[in-house]
Design an enzyme around this catalytic site. Sequence first.
Site: not given
Ligand code: GLU
Length: 611
Positions: A2, A27, A76, A102-103, A479, A483, A486, A502, A606
């Site tokens: 985020c 992000r 995110w 974020n988090g 890898e 890629k 993704e 196997h 990212k």
């Molecule tokens: N935990 C928060 C959410 O789900 C923030 C997520 C993030 O870091 O984008 O909204």
Amino acid sequence: MCGIVGMVGNADVVKDTVRGIVSLEYRGYDSFGLSVLREDDSLHVVKDVGSVSLAAERRAFDVLGQSPVAIAHTRWATHGSVSQRNAHPHVSADGRTAVAHNGVVENHHELRRELLRKGVTFTSETDTEVIAHLVSVHIASGCSLLEAVAATVPLLEGEYAFVVMSAGDPGRICGARRKSPLAVGWADGHAVVASDQLAIGLTCDRGMYLQDGDVVLVEPGAARIYTVQPNGIALAQREWVRIDSRADQISKDGYRHFMEKETHEAPDVVAKILELPAQLMRDALGPDPGAQINITGAGSAFYAAQLAQYVFAKLARTYVIAHPSDEMPNVKSFGPHDWLVGISQSGETFDTLEVARLAKASGAGVTSVANVRGSSLDRVADVCVPQCAGAEVCVLSTKSIVAQVAIAIRLAMERGLANGSLSESEHRRLGESLERLPHTLRKILTELAPRIREVGEKYNFIEHWFFIGRGLCYPVALESALKFKEVSYIHAEGMPAGFFKHGTISLIDDGFYTIAFLPSRTAEADLFKVTLANISEISARGGRVLAFGPAGATEDDLEGICEYVALPYHDDVTDSIQLLLAGQLFAYYCAVSLNREIDKPRALAKSVTVR
Ligand code: GLU
């Protein structure tokens, strides 16, 4: 993950806040939002699902008008579905305080229950919303914004970076961080708090990354950093650094996508890595030649770590432990006899940082191999090796993986020379091969790309793939499969070619295709032959096989292979970098022909800054 931007100024900051949040879209991009605090102290929010850059293009934020205080977010999702009401910023029940986060607030259930008991009404499913209510409750009881944030921070468990603004203390923004990145910058007449210096550099020339536990208060032209202590808050002394604007590096330079541009930058990146001093490579493995070397990373960076494991075995006859950072704490106890090399493009990858902190706390030495200078990983490390890849905007790692593997080769070469595994002449020959590599990679990008494109487009309808290889080609296969899935959203599984029989081979039928990565016919004659034997086993069961490998393969070699892309191998470990680039191009062209979102594939982000 985020992106967060908070901006205050003497004049309107809405346009710059939008520019800032668009620059951080890499992000996370499932939803977005922006809120402003107008001069009359009224708080207004625009938020929605989808892409913030598209929203900016259709001028979705114009309705907010002008404002000297704004915060913005690109999400995110971790808690709560991707929906408009779960998009940030989240506003407190009294409508006066807004937060972008974020988090993960790990104790959000508990905090939510407490707030509900006090009669607070929630409007989203996110963990974040508790922060808005907690700050607002403190402001309502007479605290300033800074005091309210300082009182809220000790209540939060987990990792976070957030920015808050409030009509209860207008004209300011407060930010706080714990284990998620947050940077601050200021210039005449305004100040910015953001999750990446990229957004700071758009308008500020001075800035810094905050440290864990910091709380920052910004006002036009000023930023003050505090640490929260048991008996209150104390002003912290930190050094401001000049911020270079990276705005010039975020153009596509005529390429269709950043992924295409960034794969084309691989040759220059290798050339830059060759300029790093040999002494740095020696220092990067610590002073004790007997120390156990451990290498870690997440996602593609882990596959670079695995490639490093093979390169060390070959060039330095040294067994290094390579393990994905999300699992490493479950299998490895670090001590003073360990040295850890952490690989991360952003230098902010949560799991890799956790391993680095753990290693450090247990007395081990740490080397950071990060692309962003001054990142959190750099700050934990004893030695920093820069990836020299320049800004990588596409969410998929391309040139940064090439950089990481080139660095691994240089590290192993120095260790091999020091411990007698490599003679002076072998060391010199490998050095020459690396010097030639940019030229060879350019050749792949110009002369071979059309052929790789043809194959990628021709087989874009296949729904299931195996990517296989032996030796160095095994992590290359892992890898390349990553890629490919993704960016194309097609199922691909990487595995060792020898493992196939196997069990996995039971899946082979005429709809399940395989890509084989073949090593040098001369330098790895044995592995070359056994990989061909594995290919025969697949084709004997009706499976179709495509292969990337050395030029000069004979008709017999190619039996059972329906498409072959011959690469100009140097017949040494640098061939793995050629294969990585070929795998990137294959994934790219296939995905383009399928009209995928190349630079921002669905569900990805990212910089993975959550656990
Ligand atoms: N935990 C928060 C959410 O789900 C923030 C997520 C993030 O870091 O984008 O909204």
